[in-house]
Design a protein around this motif. Structure first.
Motif, PDB file in Angstrom:
ATOM      1  N   GLY A   1      21.550  19.204   7.851  1.00  0.00           N
ATOM      2  CA  GLY A   1      21.551  17.907   8.516  1.00  0.00           C
ATOM      3  C   GLY A   1      22.779  17.741   9.390  1.00  0.00           C
ATOM      4  O   GLY A   1      23.877  18.157   9.016  1.00  0.00           O
ATOM      5  N   LYS A   2      22.586  17.117  10.547  1.00  0.00           N
ATOM      6  CA  LYS A   2      23.698  16.850  11.470  1.00  0.00           C
ATOM      7  C   LYS A   2      23.527  15.458  12.066  1.00  0.00           C
ATOM      8  O   LYS A   2      22.409  15.040  12.369  1.00  0.00           O
ATOM      9  CB  LYS A   2      23.731  17.871  12.613  1.00  0.00           C
ATOM     10  N   VAL A   3      24.650  14.772  12.265  1.00  0.00           N
ATOM     11  CA  VAL A   3      24.607  13.465  12.924  1.00  0.00           C
ATOM     12  C   VAL A   3      24.029  13.652  14.322  1.00  0.00           C
ATOM     13  O   VAL A   3      24.366  14.606  15.033  1.00  0.00           O
ATOM     14  CB  VAL A   3      26.023  12.841  13.017  1.00  0.00           C
ATOM     15  N   VAL A   4      23.152  12.740  14.717  1.00  0.00           N
ATOM     16  CA  VAL A   4      22.577  12.783  16.061  1.00  0.00           C
ATOM     17  C   VAL A   4      23.723  12.754  17.073  1.00  0.00           C
ATOM     18  O   VAL A   4      24.642  11.939  16.953  1.00  0.00           O
ATOM     19  CB  VAL A   4      21.618  11.586  16.265  1.00  0.00           C
ATOM     20  N   PRO A   5      23.716  13.645  18.084  1.00  0.00           N
ATOM     21  CA  PRO A   5      24.830  13.728  19.037  1.00  0.00           C
ATOM     22  C   PRO A   5      25.044  12.433  19.819  1.00  0.00           C
ATOM     23  O   PRO A   5      24.124  11.637  19.992  1.00  0.00           O
ATOM     24  CB  PRO A   5      24.408  14.855  19.990  1.00  0.00           C
ATOM     25  N   GLY A   6      26.282  12.258  20.302  1.00  0.00           N
ATOM     26  CA  GLY A   6      26.557  11.141  21.187  1.00  0.00           C
ATOM     27  C   GLY A   6      27.758  10.282  20.829  1.00  0.00           C
ATOM     28  O   GLY A   6      28.051   9.305  21.496  1.00  0.00           O
ATOM     29  N   LYS A   7      28.464  10.617  19.755  1.00  0.00           N
ATOM     30  CA  LYS A   7      29.679   9.878  19.366  1.00  0.00           C
ATOM     31  C   LYS A   7      29.417   8.392  19.130  1.00  0.00           C
ATOM     32  O   LYS A   7      30.251   7.540  19.439  1.00  0.00           O
ATOM     33  CB  LYS A   7      30.773  10.018  20.443  1.00  0.00           C
ATOM     34  N   HIS A   8      28.225   8.064  18.612  1.00  0.00           N
ATOM     35  CA  HIS A   8      27.865   6.653  18.440  1.00  0.00           C
ATOM     36  C   HIS A   8      28.092   6.118  17.034  1.00  0.00           C
ATOM     37  O   HIS A   8      28.028   4.911  16.817  1.00  0.00           O
ATOM     38  CB  HIS A   8      26.401   6.433  18.834  1.00  0.00           C
ATOM     39  N   CYS A   9      28.321   7.016  16.057  1.00  0.00           N
ATOM     40  CA  CYS A   9      28.543   6.572  14.680  1.00  0.00           C
ATOM     41  C   CYS A   9      30.041   6.341  14.485  1.00  0.00           C
ATOM     42  O   CYS A   9      30.800   7.270  14.236  1.00  0.00           O
ATOM     43  CB  CYS A   9      28.021   7.617  13.688  1.00  0.00           C
ATOM     44  N   LEU A  10      30.467   5.097  14.640  1.00  0.00           N
ATOM     45  CA  LEU A  10      31.892   4.771  14.688  1.00  0.00           C
ATOM     46  C   LEU A  10      32.428   4.394  13.312  1.00  0.00           C
ATOM     47  O   LEU A  10      31.782   3.688  12.541  1.00  0.00           O
ATOM     48  CB  LEU A  10      32.137   3.632  15.673  1.00  0.00           C
TER      49      LEU A  10
ATOM     50  N   LYS B   1      42.518   3.056  13.228  1.00  0.00           N
ATOM     51  CA  LYS B   1      42.134   3.815  14.423  1.00  0.00           C
ATOM     52  C   LYS B   1      40.638   4.091  14.402  1.00  0.00           C
ATOM     53  O   LYS B   1      40.080   4.461  13.381  1.00  0.00           O
ATOM     54  CB  LYS B   1      42.912   5.130  14.476  1.00  0.00           C
ATOM     55  N   MET B   2      39.995   3.900  15.550  1.00  0.00           N
ATOM     56  CA  MET B   2      38.561   4.129  15.653  1.00  0.00           C
ATOM     57  C   MET B   2      38.279   5.614  15.856  1.00  0.00           C
ATOM     58  O   MET B   2      38.960   6.292  16.628  1.00  0.00           O
ATOM     59  CB  MET B   2      37.977   3.308  16.809  1.00  0.00           C
ATOM     60  N   SER B   3      37.281   6.114  15.158  1.00  0.00           N
ATOM     61  CA  SER B   3      36.872   7.517  15.303  1.00  0.00           C
ATOM     62  C   SER B   3      35.350   7.563  15.284  1.00  0.00           C
ATOM     63  O   SER B   3      34.686   6.577  14.969  1.00  0.00           O
ATOM     64  CB  SER B   3      37.446   8.352  14.159  1.00  0.00           C
ATOM     65  N   TYR B   4      34.810   8.721  15.631  1.00  0.00           N
ATOM     66  CA  TYR B   4      33.362   8.886  15.497  1.00  0.00           C
ATOM     67  C   TYR B   4      33.081   9.928  14.423  1.00  0.00           C
ATOM     68  O   TYR B   4      33.847  10.861  14.213  1.00  0.00           O
ATOM     69  CB  TYR B   4      32.703   9.260  16.830  1.00  0.00           C
ATOM     70  N   LEU B   5      31.973   9.720  13.734  1.00  0.00           N
ATOM     71  CA  LEU B   5      31.593  10.583  12.622  1.00  0.00           C
ATOM     72  C   LEU B   5      30.962  11.871  13.144  1.00  0.00           C
ATOM     73  O   LEU B   5      30.062  11.839  13.981  1.00  0.00           O
ATOM     74  CB  LEU B   5      30.602   9.839  11.732  1.00  0.00           C
ATOM     75  N   ASP B   6      31.466  12.984  12.651  1.00  0.00           N
ATOM     76  CA  ASP B   6      30.945  14.307  13.003  1.00  0.00           C
ATOM     77  C   ASP B   6      30.589  15.000  11.683  1.00  0.00           C
ATOM     78  O   ASP B   6      31.278  15.896  11.235  1.00  0.00           O
ATOM     79  CB  ASP B   6      32.018  15.091  13.775  1.00  0.00           C
ATOM     80  N   ASN B   7      29.527  14.528  11.056  1.00  0.00           N
ATOM     81  CA  ASN B   7      29.141  15.024   9.739  1.00  0.00           C
ATOM     82  C   ASN B   7      28.011  16.031   9.827  1.00  0.00           C
ATOM     83  O   ASN B   7      27.144  15.935  10.696  1.00  0.00           O
ATOM     84  CB  ASN B   7      28.667  13.870   8.849  1.00  0.00           C
TER      85      ASN B   7
END
Length: 197
Positions: free
Chosen positions: A129-138, A144-150
């Motif tokens: 499983g991979k997070v759907v691309p696009g840096k949208h899961c904040l 500090k704001m980051s995006y999830l890369d799980n």
């Protein structure tokens, strides 16, 4: 043998209380002892199958840092995993290890997490499983704001997981799996509770 839209097998493999205790003992500077408990929700909770998830440090099981509902939706050649959080997380904590409390949960308590869906594909021997691309899961962490890369890989007996947060501008790793993936094994199985309609 499994196949790309085999929700039943994926649910049975994921429905467990996982621990990375061995990894934490071998390499304590890089890996805390973490528990991931995923438990099937009743078949009528949402259309399709769902798991309730609590992720916590082993010494703080009563204070999980991640509480979610995972909603499994078969697509043409993969499974979509929708992520939901609870409007009032404190009200549901503990449901992963308390089946009576789990039975009281309602989909009305949920909030969809935009951009945090995962695509799950069959590799021939595991689901990945991979997070759907696009840096949208904040995710906000330490102000500090980051995006999830799980991403994760699961088999019948093991869960391997990369849990990472990256900088929105530079993609630099801000938190999470620095020394490689988390390696979890099952402490307790809940696959007998899986009901797929």
């Amino acid at each position: 043998m499994s196949h790309p839209t085999d929700v039943s097998t994926l649910l049975k493999w994921m429905a467990a209380d996982f621990s990375n205790q061995e990894q934490a003992i071998e390499n304590p500077p890089f890996f805390a002892h973490i528990r991931v408990c995923m438990r099937p929700l009743p078949a009528n909770f949402l259309a399709g199958a769902c798991l309730y998830l609590e992720q916590a440090y082993d010494f703080m099981l009563g204070q999980p840092y991640r509480v979610r509902v995972l909603h499994f939706l078969p697509k043409e050649d993969h499974i979509l995993l929708e992520n939901y959080k609870f409007a009032d997380q404190e009200a549901v904590v503990g449901a992963g290890r308390d089946s009576a409390k789990l039975a009281t949960l309602s989909s009305a308590q949920l909030e969809k997490m935009p951009g945090c869906d995962m695509t799950v594909r069959w590799s021939g021997h595991s689901f990945i499983g991979k997070v759907v691309p696009g840096k949208h899961c904040l995710v906000e962490r330490k102000g500090k704001m980051s995006y999830l890369d799980n991403e994760f890989e699961i088999t019948d007996d093991k869960l391997i997981s990369y849990d990472r947060g990256r900088d929105l501008e530079t993609d630099e790793l801000l938190w999470g799996s620095i020394a490689g993936p988390f390696e979890f094994v099952k402490r307790q199985r809940f696959d007998n509770e899986v009901v797929v309609s």
